[in-house]
Design an enzyme around this catalytic site. Structure first.
Site, PDB file in Angstrom:
ATOM      1  N   ILE A 183       0.902  -1.154   0.000  1.00  0.00           N
ATOM      2  CA  ILE A 183       0.000   0.000   0.000  1.00  0.00           C
ATOM      3  C   ILE A 183       0.944   1.208   0.000  1.00  0.00           C
ATOM      4  CG2 ILE A 183      -1.787   1.286   1.217  1.00  0.00           C
ATOM      5  CD1 ILE A 183      -2.799  -1.329   2.381  1.00  0.00           C
ATOM      6  N   PRO A 184       1.136   1.839  -1.158  1.00  0.00           N
ATOM      7  CA  PRO A 184       2.279   2.736  -1.382  1.00  0.00           C
ATOM      8  C   PRO A 184       2.155   4.155  -0.822  1.00  0.00           C
ATOM      9  CG  PRO A 184       0.964   2.594  -3.368  1.00  0.00           C
ATOM     10  CD  PRO A 184       0.327   1.660  -2.371  1.00  0.00           C
ATOM     11  N   CYS A 185       2.179   4.284   0.494  1.00  0.00           N
ATOM     12  CA  CYS A 185       2.124   5.619   1.100  1.00  0.00           C
ATOM     13  C   CYS A 185       3.389   6.421   0.810  1.00  0.00           C
ATOM     14  CB  CYS A 185       1.850   5.537   2.589  1.00  0.00           C
ATOM     15  SG  CYS A 185       3.089   4.638   3.516  1.00  0.00           S
ATOM     16  N   HIS A 186       4.460   5.749   0.394  1.00  0.00           N
ATOM     17  CA  HIS A 186       5.697   6.467   0.054  1.00  0.00           C
ATOM     18  C   HIS A 186       5.510   7.365  -1.175  1.00  0.00           C
ATOM     19  CE1 HIS A 186       5.903   2.716  -2.305  1.00  0.00           C
ATOM     20  NE2 HIS A 186       6.573   3.431  -3.203  1.00  0.00           N
TER      21      HIS A 186
END
Length: 170
Positions: A132-135
């Site tokens: 889950i790409p919060c970056h």
């Protein structure tokens, strides 16, 4: 795909990445958590332990991601969070590989421009690192603000997903 049911025992495995040790937790209902630990945080015994069947595909896909062979994950994830957090985390899955969004853009996409702080807080509680790409969420001014894994890891991940290509001089 985000799931919300969870009545089974969970399993844990560890995988060495270029950014540290990935700690992966999940069960037959999906991946519940992926976090990053410093290299010296886990014993070699745990690092080399057998991976439960329900986590093997996740390890395979994380390995492919770091080799540059995978731009998206095809896993069922089952994070624990509030309805709002799950909605925010679901919106993170809409940010394409190699692209970024600002917290303001993410808030607007969720239907509430004024919810920037709540969205940022939910992003900070994302339990599933990389998948889950919060970056991929940055400040409105392009700054690499707020990342639980450390700004240096966020910078590395964004560079990994969007490497600068040397242009020909001729």
């Amino acid at each position: 795909m985000l799931k919300t049911s969870n009545n089974l025992n969970s399993y844990t495995t560890y995988y060495k990445t270029p950014l540290g040790i990935a700690k992966i937790i999940g069960n037959e209902n999906g991946i519940q958590a992926v976090s990053v630990l410093d290299d010296d945080a886990i014993s070699d015994e745990l690092l080399n332990a057998e991976t439960h069947t329900c986590l093997q595909e996740c390890v395979k896909q994380v390995k492919e991601y770091f080799k540059g062979e995978r731009a998206s994950f095809n896993l069922t994830v089952n994070p624990k969070g509030t309805k709002f957090q799950i909605k925010v985390w679901q919106s993170l899955l809409d940010i394409p590989y190699g692209k970024t969004r600002s917290y303001a853009e993410q808030s607007k996409a969720l239907g509430d421009v004024k919810a920037i702080r709540a969205v940022a807080s939910a992003n900070g509680k994302n339990p599933i690192w990389i998948i889950i790409p919060c970056h991929r969420v940055i400040g409105s001014d392009g700054s690499l603000t707020g990342y639980a894994g450390g700004i240096w890891r966020k910078k590395w991940l964004l560079a990994h997903e969007n490497p600068v290509k040397q242009q020909s001089l001729f």
